[in-house]
Design an enzyme around this catalytic site. Structure first.
Site, PDB file in Angstrom:
ATOM      1  N   ASP A   1      12.613  32.808  12.754  1.00 23.44           N
ATOM      2  CA  ASP A   1      11.508  32.013  13.259  1.00 23.44           C
ATOM      3  C   ASP A   1      11.211  30.899  12.253  1.00 23.44           C
ATOM      4  O   ASP A   1      11.169  31.145  11.042  1.00 23.44           O
ATOM      5  CB  ASP A   1      10.285  32.931  13.413  1.00 23.44           C
ATOM      6  CG  ASP A   1       9.122  32.229  14.062  1.00 23.44           C
ATOM      7  OD1 ASP A   1       9.283  31.797  15.213  1.00 23.44           O
ATOM      8  OD2 ASP A   1       8.054  32.110  13.427  1.00 23.44           O
TER       9      ASP A   1
ATOM     10  N   GLU B   1      15.319  28.607  14.210  1.00 22.95           N
ATOM     11  CA  GLU B   1      14.696  27.361  14.614  1.00 22.95           C
ATOM     12  C   GLU B   1      14.815  26.405  13.434  1.00 22.95           C
ATOM     13  O   GLU B   1      14.207  26.643  12.392  1.00 22.95           O
ATOM     14  CB  GLU B   1      13.219  27.585  14.936  1.00 22.95           C
ATOM     15  CG  GLU B   1      12.973  28.455  16.141  1.00 22.95           C
ATOM     16  CD  GLU B   1      11.479  28.625  16.425  1.00 22.95           C
ATOM     17  OE1 GLU B   1      11.062  28.331  17.541  1.00 22.95           O
ATOM     18  OE2 GLU B   1      10.742  29.048  15.514  1.00 22.95           O
TER      19      GLU B   1
END
Ligand code: CA
Length: 643
Positions: A328, A354
């Protein structure tokens, strides 16, 4: 008694030598348990408290921990508690500046009581399900992966699913789940945060509570809310392993969504209670930096934080047989840490994230694990927001359409996604929406997708962005979008439930929405059977044909060439003869987002059509013979043919 102490001492010494340097935790032995914790060097005292229960009650023992005499840094505190502590709970309480900061399980608890407030003494060997020693990670190279992103509760909570263990880890051991995943053909489930998080109260599981779980508490313990009994620390551990085991038996990998970039809060976090201000980045003015957009950001570049991330990832691989990690806000972490993690785990562990942050970070941008820096991180992939937004529309406005909505100008970004974000002579990078240069060295460094848990799901986005859309059009565009994803040379990724045309009633950010918004409606499989059928055909085609996942940038450059672009029409050719293991010769793929049929020009000849007009069957739908080389692609659909 002497003999016992001698044995205990040897046991403790062995454990200590093995773990004390890296881990703050409790190490269980039947004759005694060893505890250690790392603090900042100005810690004045550490109390270890032993409890009977995971919450409430008075400590049955309080121990003043001692500094490790072998530790020159004066940061390691330890205690050896004799007797069999199995089933007991513990906390650490560290004193700084004359004040105890409060009890916590430390940062390295591997078992906890309800809501993760206290660590638990567990014999990890006893948590292994039958046959666990024989559990193996399925052997699937990165180029062959098809990722399925799911939330435990979304997947199995609704009655229509017919699951026994609704919203639990164990749902994924049920035949219904396994059969569905196998029928669909995905070979890796990416589970949303499944470590212990804060936002679901584990003492009230009889009430419906929903959260995605991006609020970490204990990074190295499974979430209690997904277990059948969060009060018994060993249950969540065993059930998590049962889930992994069942999926592995079915040939499906398990990928964990990890959220090391921030903690639920600062003041009460296990980081802050044990080493105040060590783990967080601060701004020049002394305030906490907020690159996560969640109030804080961790400092991966600091030695103990980096080590924590590396050891935590290794722990999930070793103890839980996890196959991969989705980071994340990976862009909050530094490149060096991501490379250290890559180096610390076996090559087949798939790592992606990400490649962005959610705010500015208090660390130099060129050192952060951003998408644009992926070339400095071999073996690590990043999501392609370029491809996603070129298909569905920009992230900052749900009502804006792109390629799928018939908006011209997105063609080069689609091509960028087709080749897997690598350097390719057929792509005009100046016309790509975000990345003005290729970011990946190899196509397996790009995650191809059109939707994920964030933002609207595909159905909602199409409804919000394509004016006057009919259900027929919606299905056509949905299938077109996933065809672009599933034929990309990147690693394809889909949100759970898209195969049953899920919607979230238009909710953009459903992180704490009720089940009525987030649940999968399994009856949709009967309502829209053509959707699942198409997804199945598409995924089966990809798996059977190496041409769609060559896995090497050189091969993609050599064997994939684009046909001339037209507005809302992208088409390409793959020379399958040059792709090892490929049975098809010339392969043509075309995406037509127009509301009317278009044509492409291919060499004259006879072709087998495998995908046309929202039908996809890898064994072939029909054959066509073209004398003038013109082939028609019906409106809002994909076409795939080969000779
Ligand atoms: Ca929890």
């Amino acid at each position: 008694m002497k003999r016992f102490c001698f044995l205990l001492a040897i046991f403790m010494a062995l454990l200590a030598s093995q773990y004390a340097e890296a881990h703050t935790r409790a190490l269980y032995g039947p004759n005694g348990t060893y505890f250690c914790i790392e603090t900042n060097s100005d810690a004045q005292q550490v109390k270890l408290r032993i409890y009977k229960d995971g919450q409430g009650g008075k400590p049955i023992k309080t121990i003043n921990m001692k500094l490790d005499p072998n530790d020159s840094g004066q940061n390691w505190w330890q205690a050896e508690v004799k007797g069999d502590l199995k089933g007991k709970f513990y906390t650490f309480d560290v004193k700084y500046g004359g004040k105890f900061r409060g009890e916590s399980p430390g940062i390295w608890a591997t078992a906890v009581g309800v809501n993760g407030k206290r660590g638990a003494v567990v014999d990890m060997d006893e948590t292994n399900p039958h046959g666990w020693d024989n559990d193996k990670r399925p052997d699937i190279p990165a180029k062959d992966l098809i990722l399925y992103e799911m939330h435990h509760r979304d997947f199995s909570i609704d009655d229509s699913g017919g699951f026994t263990h609704k919203g639990k880890f164990l749902a994924l051991t049920e035949p219904r789940a396994i059969r569905h995943l196998q029928e669909l053909g995905v070979n890796a489930v990416h589970i949303l945060p499944s470590f212990d998080y804060a936002s679901v109260d584990e003492t009230r599981l009889d009430e419906p509570q929903y959260n995605w779980g991006y609020d970490p508490v204990n990074y190295n313990v499974p979430e209690g809310g997904y277990s059948t009994d969060p009060n018994k620390p060993e249950v969540r551990i065993r059930e998590f392993k049962q889930m992994v085991q069942a999926l592995h038996k079915a040939g499906i990998k398990v990928i964990l969504d990890v959220v090391y970039n921030h903690t639920w809060n600062i003041d009460g976090s296990n980081f802050q209670l044990t080493r105040p201000d060590y783990f967080y980045r601060k701004n020049a003015d002394g305030s906490y930096s907020n690159g996560s957009g969640c109030g804080n950001e961790t400092a991966s570049e600091r030695e103990a934080m980096r080590e924590f991330m590396v050891e935590s990832v290794k722990y999930w691989v070793d103890e839980y047989h996890i196959d991969g990690f989705r980071f994340d806000l990976m862009g909050v972490h530094d490149i060096e840490t991501m490379n250290a993690i890559r180096a610390a785990v076996p090559k087949d562990i798939f790592i992606y994230g990400e490649g962005w942050s959610a705010g500015s970070c208090a660390y130099p941008g060129e050192k952060l694990a951003m998408k644009a820096n992926i070339q400095q991180m071999p073996g690590i992939a990043a999501f392609s927001d370029c491809m996603r937004d070129a298909l569905r529309g920009p992230w900052d406005s749900d009502s804006k359409a792109a390629f799928l909505g018939g908006v011209k100008g997105n063609e080069e970004s689609i091509k960028f996604g087709i080749v897997g974000a690598i350097q390719h002579p057929g792509v005009d990078y100046s016309k790509v929406n975000y990345s003005k240069a290729p970011y990946a060295t190899e196509p397996t460094q790009m995650i191809a997708y059109v939707s994920c848990h964030d933002d609207m799901c595909l159905v909602d986005r199409l409804n919000a962005s394509v004016k006057g859309i009919t259900i027929d059009e919606l299905i056509r565009l949905d299938l077109l979008a996933q065809t672009v994803v599933m034929t990309s040379q990147g690693v394809p990724f889909m949100l759970s439930g898209e195969e049953m045309l899920r919607d979230k009633k238009g909710v953009h950010n459903s992180f704490e929405s009720p089940d009525s918004i987030n649940h999968l409606d399994w009856d949709n499989l009967e309502r829209y059977p053509q959707v699942m059928e198409y997804y199945r055909g598409l995924i089966a085609m990809r798996k059977a044909h190496p041409a769609f996942h060559m896995g090497s940038a050189d091969m993609v450059r050599r064997n994939l060439d684009f046909l001339p672009v037209e507005n809302c029409l992208v088409a390409y050719h793959i020379n399958g003869r040059n792709v090892p293991g490929e049975q098809w010769g010339d392969i043509y793929v075309a995406f037509n987002a127009h509301k009317r049929a278009r044509t492409i020009q291919v060499p004259e000849g006879t072709y087998t059509v495998v995908c046309r007009n929202i039908k996809c069957d890898p064994s072939g739908l029909t054959t066509i013979t073209t004398k003038d080389g013109k082939v028609t692609i019906p409106a809002q659909s994909a076409l795939i043919l080969h000779n």
